[in-house]
Design a protein around this motif. Structure first.
Motif: not given
Ligand code: ZN
Ligand code: AMP
Ligand code: FE
Ligand code: FE
Length: 271
Positions: A9, A14, A39, A244
Motif C-alpha cells: 500500500h 493508507d 485499498h 503499509h
Molecule cells: Zn490498509
C-alpha cells in the motif's frame, strides 16, 4: 532466483510511502517486481510504473478491493488491469466517495461519544489518499484521545467498536467481474482470514483466478495449504507482504514469490 512482492500500500490509500518512494525502496531491497495494491484505488499505480521504468523495477498494476460475500469480508486483489477501463474508473470513484462519507460518519460518532476530532484535520492526514480508518486513528492520536493506533482500533474503530461505520457494500462476485472486465486477474487476498475455504470454489466458478497463498499473516502451513488448493482448483497462487510502511510488521519484501508467478499473472491478464 528473482523474487516479487505482490501486495503493498502507498499514500494513495493508507500506506505511508509515496508510490515513488515505495518503488525506490523495493528496488533497493533487490526485488525484481512488485504490484501496488492500494485499498479501492489505483491512483498510485501509474506513478509507480513510471518510476519503475526509470530505475528498472517492474511494477504491475494492482488494487485490493474490500468486498462482502454474505456476512463474510473478502479482500479481492486485482492484477494487470487496464487502468483506463471505464467500468473500473467508475467503480473506483464510487468506492472512494463512499469512503469519505463513511469516514465522516465515524468522526461524527467520535464527536457524539465525547472525543472531538476536526474533520478538516482528518482529511489533511489522508492527503490525496483514499481515506480509511488508519487516518482517523492518526487524528485520534494527535488529539490525545488515544496513545497508539492499536488503541484507537481497540477503543473505537474495530468492526465491533463504538465509532465504527460500515463501508459501502460491494459484492465479491461484482469485484471479480469488474477486474476481469478490465482485463485483470482477480485473486483472493490472505484467504486464511476468510476463515471459510468452502467459499473459494464457488468464487473460482465466478471467475476468481488465484489465491494469495503467501502473506505476512499466514503461517508456512497455511501458505502450503493454499498453494495446494490453488493447484486443485486450477488457479494461480500469489503472495506478498501487505507492506503499509512499517518494517516491524509486514516488512517490504518480507514475503515474496518467484518471478514465475508474475509471468503467470501476465499470461492470464488481457491488459
Ligand atoms: Zn490498509
Ligand atoms: P478501512 O479500509 O478504513 O476499513 O481500514 C482498514 C485498515 O485499517 C487495514 O488495512 C489496516 O491497515 C488497518 N486496521 C484494521 N484493523 C486494525 C487493527 N485492529 N489495528 C490496527 N490497524 C488495523
Ligand atoms: Fe487486505
Ligand atoms: Fe492489503
Amino acid at each position: 532466483m528473482e523474487r516479487a512482492d505482490l501486495h503493498m500500500h502507498t499514500t494513495a490509500s493508507d500506506g505511508t510511502y509515496t508510490p515513488e518512494d515505495l518503488v525506490r525502496f523495493a528496488k533497493a531491497k533487490g526485488l525484481a517486481a512488485i504490484a501496488i495494491t492500494d485499498h479501492d484505488v489505483t491512483d498510485g499505480v501509474e506513478e509507480g510504473m513510471r518510476i519503475g521504468r526509470e530505475i528498472g523495477l517492474e511494477v504491475l498494476a494492482g488494487v485490493e478491493i474490500n468486498t462482502d460475500h454474505g456476512e463474510t469480508e473478502i479482500h479481492v486483489l486485482g492484477y494487470g488491469m487496464d487502468l483506463a477501463d471505464p467500468g473500473l474508473v467508475k467503480t473506483m470513484d464510487w468506492l472512494r466517495e463512499g469512503r469519505v462519507e463513511r469516514a465522516r460518519a465515524m468522526v461524527e460518532k467520535l464527536n457524539a461519544l465525547g472525543y472531538p476530532l476536526s474533520w478538516e484535520r482528518v482529511l489533511e492526514i489522508a492527503g490525496p489518499g483514499a481515506i480509511g480508518r488508519p487516518h482517523i486513528a492518526e487524528a485520534l492520536i494527535e488529539a490525545g484521545h488515544v496513545a497508539s493506533r492499536r488503541q484507537a482500533f481497540e477503543k473505537f474503530l474495530a468492526n465491533d467498536g463504538p465509532a465504527y461505520a460500515p463501508r459501502a457494500r460491494f459484492n465479491a462476485v461484482d469485484a471479480i467481474r469488474l477486474i476481469r472486465g478490465a482485463g485483470g486477474v482477480p485473486v483472493a487476498a490472505h484467504p486464511a482470514k476468510i476463515k471459510d475455504d468452502s467459499l473459494l470454489p464457488g468464487l473460482v466458478d465466478q471467475g476468481l483466478g488465484g489465491l494469495e497463498a503467501y502473506h505476512s499473516d499466514h503461517t508456512p502451513e497455511q501458505a502450503e495449504h493454499y498453494v495446494r488448493m490453488a493447484d486443485t482448483l486450477g488457479v494461480l497462487w500469489t503472495g506478498g507482504s501487505d507492506f503499509h510502511g512499517s518494517m516491524e510488521s509486514r516488512p517490504l519484501g518480507g514475503v515474496t514469490v518467484p518471478y514465475t508467478q508474475v509471468e503467470a499473472i501476465k499470461a492470464r491478464a488481457r491488459a
